[in-house]
Design a protein around this motif. Structure first.
Motif, short mmCIF file in Angstrom:
data_model
loop_
_atom_site.label_atom_id
_atom_site.label_comp_id
_atom_site.label_asym_id
_atom_site.label_seq_id
_atom_site.Cartn_x
_atom_site.Cartn_y
_atom_site.Cartn_z
N THR D 51 -6.91 6.59 10.51
CA THR D 51 -7.20 8.03 10.63
C THR D 51 -7.52 8.44 12.06
OG1 THR D 51 -9.55 7.64 10.19
CG2 THR D 51 -8.15 8.17 8.28
N ASP D 52 -7.14 7.63 13.02
CA ASP D 52 -7.47 7.94 14.43
C ASP D 52 -8.96 8.17 14.63
OD1 ASP D 52 -5.10 7.83 15.99
OD2 ASP D 52 -4.38 9.61 14.91
N THR D 91 -5.90 -2.90 0.95
CA THR D 91 -4.95 -1.95 0.37
C THR D 91 -5.71 -0.87 -0.40
OG1 THR D 91 -4.71 -3.37 -1.57
CG2 THR D 91 -3.03 -3.60 0.14
N VAL D 92 -5.01 0.22 -0.67
CA VAL D 92 -5.56 1.31 -1.48
C VAL D 92 -5.04 1.10 -2.89
CG1 VAL D 92 -5.64 3.81 -1.77
CG2 VAL D 92 -5.58 2.81 0.53
N THR D 93 -5.94 1.02 -3.86
CA THR D 93 -5.52 0.72 -5.24
C THR D 93 -5.39 1.96 -6.09
OG1 THR D 93 -7.84 0.32 -5.76
CG2 THR D 93 -6.47 -1.61 -5.26
N GLN D 94 -6.07 3.03 -5.71
CA GLN D 94 -5.92 4.30 -6.43
C GLN D 94 -6.26 5.43 -5.49
OE1 GLN D 94 -9.27 5.59 -8.93
NE2 GLN D 94 -9.70 3.41 -9.21
N LEU D 95 -5.66 6.56 -5.79
CA LEU D 95 -5.80 7.73 -4.94
C LEU D 95 -5.76 8.93 -5.88
CD1 LEU D 95 -6.00 8.40 -1.94
CD2 LEU D 95 -3.54 8.10 -1.76
N GLY D 96 -6.95 9.27 -6.40
CA GLY D 96 -7.04 10.39 -7.35
C GLY D 96 -7.38 11.69 -6.64
N LEU D 140 -3.87 7.56 3.77
CA LEU D 140 -4.07 6.49 2.80
C LEU D 140 -2.79 6.15 2.04
CD1 LEU D 140 -7.51 7.68 1.35
CD2 LEU D 140 -7.13 5.55 2.62
N GLU D 141 -1.96 7.14 1.80
CA GLU D 141 -0.81 6.96 0.91
C GLU D 141 0.08 5.77 1.25
OE1 GLU D 141 0.80 10.86 0.58
OE2 GLU D 141 -0.10 11.19 -1.40
#
Lengths: 146, 146, 146, 146
Positions: D51-52, D91-96, D140-141
């Protein structure tokens, strides 16, 4: 307090620690205790790096030796920002028969934030205070500050 | 090193910290960094206790003030055992216009294991170095070592 | 998340940890990592207290045994305030041949802030996974939650 | 426990933490609490890097937002050695809408030592639970595990 050196000398051992969110306190800067721990970590890395892995961990777990602190003092000049690199320089300030000393300086953006000095003694677990072994003395000598 | 006081004086503020397994290093004794953190914790509790909760936390989160460390030094005399109480005594060693100092001594079984001295400055977040407010000076004065 | 118990049961082992300034992060609440460490400290104290001092420290340093974590999970319900007591309750959730489990709940002002569950295995340093010794099983059984 | 993946996938975000002497306990391996802290540090670095610089620190200190943990669980497979690198993959496991999850795996010499999963909620300090802002979701995606 007067920390006269205004930029890190080019020669000493360098170690970079990234100050994390968890190192910072509610004032939004690195917590004093976290800074001391980070400076100890710099000595830990220095010793391991200059001895091919015979640092504090191998000394304790494999070799039955160690170098407990008998003294440390720290002068803090500038608050340390979070989520930013903290550059350390490590030098050896004294190298006696059975004792030695380190100086660790912490820098952010070429400003000296704090400086830790230590006195440590060399021990073997079985026999207490000991002369430093030759391999350790040889590794430390090039880092002795004049 | 010479730590001449052989038993804790009866009067100073006392705080007991229990040295946990996680405070100990592979040498089986309390890690130097954990000891410094425990001593800072003793100052933290001291300040909160003598000010009805206006310690470092309330100073930072509610009052916009603080007392950053400009100096600390520690002399270590005896290794600190794990899973054992570490008794702290805390006194105020100086009380200037804008600066103050603490002494924290750590004891196990009436033996002085180590002693930390600090110099701190009093600041407000908005205006930098400040005279200590009256409520803080009044709370600290009875703990000033003669 | 659903933490249905609304006040601590009267019976379980209790341990009080005071959340210090250094446990708190720039958001002004206890840092997640500090909470996990405090909960581990509660298990550490519990084990030492119920076994007359044969907790993690003595197990490791004197007895050559241990109970490494194979699993832990934590549910966080309410932020934990700084400079305030965090009351822990500790129970044993399972007691198998070679494994065991703990539940640690953290409370502030009778509200459950978070809950940690663990699975640990019992090992000897020399022989790996082992049945729990009788003295440990006997000490743990009264704390087994039904 | 069964951690089926036997070598780190090449793609995820990587962060290397060096396990220090002070991270290790009297058993001579990394302390459980130190491992959890190191894994949180990996998430901290991940977020700041993608995110810089708008990671936990900037979120808290500058932006008045945050992502407190509501859940974390850890499975430990292999003890973590001291004075050795611990490689993390994140890693990102969920993004609600208002929640997200991370997976952090810790590796030494291509062996998976432990794995942490988290659930976090996104909040603003003023208004509580919030939808993730677009800049964060976008960052994040690409790291969302399929």
């Amino acid at each position: 307090m007067n920390l006269p050196i205004s930029s890190p000398p080019p020669e000493p051992y360098r170690y970079t620690y990234h100050v994390g969110f968890g190192d910072c306190d509610p004032a939004g800067i690195a917590y004093t205790g976290a800074l001391v721990n980070a400076a100890l970590r710099a000595i830990d890395r220095f010793l391991s790096d200059i001895t091919d892995g015979r640092g504090w961990y191998a000394m304790s777990v494999q070799l039955g030796i160690g170098m407990p602190f008998v003294h440390l003092d720290v002068d803090f000049a500038i608050p340390v920002r979070g989520d930013a690199d903290l550059e350390f320089t490590v030098t050896v300030t004294q190298l006696g028969q059975t004792s030695l000393g380190f100086q660790v300086m912490g820098w952010q953006r070429s400003e000296n934030c704090f400086r830790l000095n230590s006195v440590n003694v060399f021990i073997s677990r079985m026999e207490g205070k000991q002369p430093l072994p030759a391999w350790l003395r040889t590794a430390l000598e090039p880092h002795l500050s004049k």
